[in-house]
Motif scaffolding. Structure first.
Motif, PDB file in Angstrom:
ATOM      1  N   CYS A   1       0.796  -1.179   0.122  1.00  0.00           N
ATOM      2  CA  CYS A   1      -0.077  -0.026  -0.073  1.00  0.00           C
ATOM      3  C   CYS A   1       0.888   1.405   0.071  1.00  0.00           C
ATOM      4  O   CYS A   1       0.209   2.373   0.167  1.00  0.00           O
TER       5      CYS A   1
ATOM      6  N   THR B   1      -1.907  -2.650  10.321  1.00  0.00           N
ATOM      7  CA  THR B   1      -3.293  -2.504   9.918  1.00  0.00           C
ATOM      8  C   THR B   1      -3.601  -1.232   9.190  1.00  0.00           C
ATOM      9  O   THR B   1      -2.846  -0.726   8.685  1.00  0.00           O
ATOM     10  N   ASP B   2      -4.744  -1.038   9.146  1.00  0.00           N
ATOM     11  CA  ASP B   2      -5.103   0.436   8.393  1.00  0.00           C
ATOM     12  C   ASP B   2      -5.488   1.620   9.319  1.00  0.00           C
ATOM     13  O   ASP B   2      -6.111   2.339   8.848  1.00  0.00           O
ATOM     14  N   LYS B   3      -5.048   1.280  10.606  1.00  0.00           N
ATOM     15  CA  LYS B   3      -5.166   2.481  11.297  1.00  0.00           C
ATOM     16  C   LYS B   3      -4.057   3.259  11.718  1.00  0.00           C
ATOM     17  O   LYS B   3      -3.971   3.613  13.145  1.00  0.00           O
TER      18      LYS B   3
ATOM     19  N   LYS C   1       1.369   4.395   5.598  1.00  0.00           N
ATOM     20  CA  LYS C   1      -0.029   3.851   5.293  1.00  0.00           C
ATOM     21  C   LYS C   1      -1.059   5.079   5.827  1.00  0.00           C
ATOM     22  O   LYS C   1      -2.128   5.076   5.703  1.00  0.00           O
TER      23      LYS C   1
ATOM     24  N   LYS D   1      -3.297   8.274   5.440  1.00  0.00           N
ATOM     25  CA  LYS D   1      -4.168   8.721   4.356  1.00  0.00           C
ATOM     26  C   LYS D   1      -4.273   9.969   4.184  1.00  0.00           C
ATOM     27  O   LYS D   1      -5.017  10.701   3.492  1.00  0.00           O
TER      28      LYS D   1
END
Length: 426
Positions: free
Chosen positions: A21, A90-92, A321, A323
């Motif tokens: 990612c 993770t995506d956190k 990661k 955003k």
């Protein structure tokens, strides 16, 4: 400012899925420019000591992006990386994270942080050398220096005067002459210079002062360099200091040096600038009135120049990661800009750049740490440096040298071999 280096296995675990990612945008471009939320992780140092600086950066971002929600989380140094490793898998992921400068290497190697454009940050062309090194990997920049903390000499003026020494040492010859007088006056149960042998931050200052290094980069790989003539010269100078002036336990590390110093059986230390003040704290001061008896000075080196110091400190990085990389970079720019640096200086820190450092040299209250910080070194930014530190290769070498278990040459040769086995391992 010494920080605990994270274990390589933790970094490897948290990197699951990161490569898939990671984008090519640099933090500070428009990536995440439309973000509605920003999560900033800092240590409790900011929460406890300069919350107004955090708020000032928040206010600048909120003004530019009305309605954005800025969330802060604060961690102690021992806990931060465990939590970070877990969330980066993770995506956190947070959008901004504070790192000890020696913690950056393993994360940069594994691709955990987004590349940033230094030109977006004030005085980036004047970042202190050691801090710049700490955010640079393979010629790319993956973080922004936040603040610094250096090492200075600290000695007891009263003990020096008792031995007939009234002038603060400016040269290596003056320092050793003073220490000789102190040692002769106080006897062999007293340490004219309390210098725990495993303190590799101090030992490597002598190595770099002599023109040596821990390791050198050769193309894409690193090669241990402690056996070079220059490094051996520095190690021998360090051995002489420990042998002549250190009369405590030579195997004991420096973790409780301020407490030991406060007990009154030593005249001099070479340590982080805060350690003398900690020794003089009433709960550690067994001398009585130690605060008024201490004096800081720029430690001279055998080379004739100031002894180069390991420059500790913190950096700010943007997880790959995130955003909201663009807004994250803007927050960092606001926080570490000239106003932020002024605030950090007011709290007793050294700034991240030479422009803000220069005026501190003219101020009697800050001239010693500011001058000392000008000459600094940093650990090799090699893929396997975390493994070198975890294996305590340097500490083992220094204890063997101090105790006479091995000659300087043999100990350095063995350390080089051990370093070469892991320093290029990702």
């Amino acid at each position: 400012m010494k920080r605990k280096l994270i274990a390589a296995i933790g970094v490897a675990g948290m990197m699951a899925g990161v490569a898939a990612c990671g984008g090519s945008d640099k933090g500070g471009d428009n990536a995440g420019g439309d973000a509605k939320e920003l999560t900033v992780w800092l240590t409790v140092d900011a929460q406890n000591n300069w919350p107004e600086l955090v708020k000032a950066a928040d206010d600048k971002i909120a003004k530019k992006y009305p309605g954005i929600k800025i969330k802060h989380e604060y961690y102690g140094w021992p806990d931060k990386n465990t939590k970070l490793d877990a969330v980066l898998a993770t995506d956190k992921a947070p959008d901004v994270v504070e790192m000890g400068n020696s913690e950056m290497i393993s994360y940069m190697v594994k691709g955990a942080f987004a590349e940033v454009d230094p030109s977006k940050f004030e005085n980036s062309d004047k970042w202190l050398d050691a801090l710049k090194d700490s955010v640079t990997y393979n010629g790319k920049t993956y973080g922004v220096p936040y603040y610094a903390g250096g090492r200075v000499g600290t000695w007891r003026k009263d003990v020096a005067a008792e031995a007939g020494v009234t002038a603060t040492p400016k040269t290596w010859a003056e320092l050793t002459a003073a220490l000789d007088k102190i040692q002769a006056k106080k006897g062999d149960k007293f340490s004219a210079w309390y210098q725990p042998s495993p303190d590799w931050y101090a030992a490597m200052s002598f190595v770099y002062d002599a023109g040596g290094s821990i390791a050198e980069q050769e193309g894409e790989n690193w090669k241990a360099n402690l056996s070079s003539p220059e490094s051996l010269k520095g190690l021998k100078a360090y051995k002489d200091i420990v042998g002549k002036y250190m009369h405590g336990d030579k195997t004991k590390d420096e973790a409780d040096r301020p407490v030991v110093y406060g007990q009154g059986n030593a005249a001099t230390i070479f340590a982080a600038a805060w350690e003398g003040a900690t020794a003089a704290d009433p709960k550690n001061d067994k001398v009585g009135g130690l605060k008024d008896k201490l004096e800081n000075f720029v430690m001279p080196g055998p080379s004739g120049k100031n002894l180069p110091v390991f420059l500790g400190g913190s950096d700010l990085a943007i997880p790959v990661k995130s955003k909201a990389q663009g807004v994250a970079a803007e927050w960092i720019a606001a926080y570490t800009g000239s106003e932020g640096q002024k605030g950090l200086i007011g709290k007793g820190n050294l700034p991240n750049n030479k422009a803000d450092l220069a005026p501190l040299k003219a101020d009697p209250a800050t001239t010693v740490p500011a001058t000392a910080a000008e000459s600094s070194w940093f650990v090799p930014t090699a893929p396997g440096w975390g493994q070198v530190e975890k294996a305590q290769i340097l500490k083992t070498m220094l204890i063997d040298i101090a105790n006479g278990k091995k000659s300087v040459e043999d100990a350095a040769k063995e350390a080089d071999a051990a370093i070469d086995k892991v320093i290029n391992t990702k």
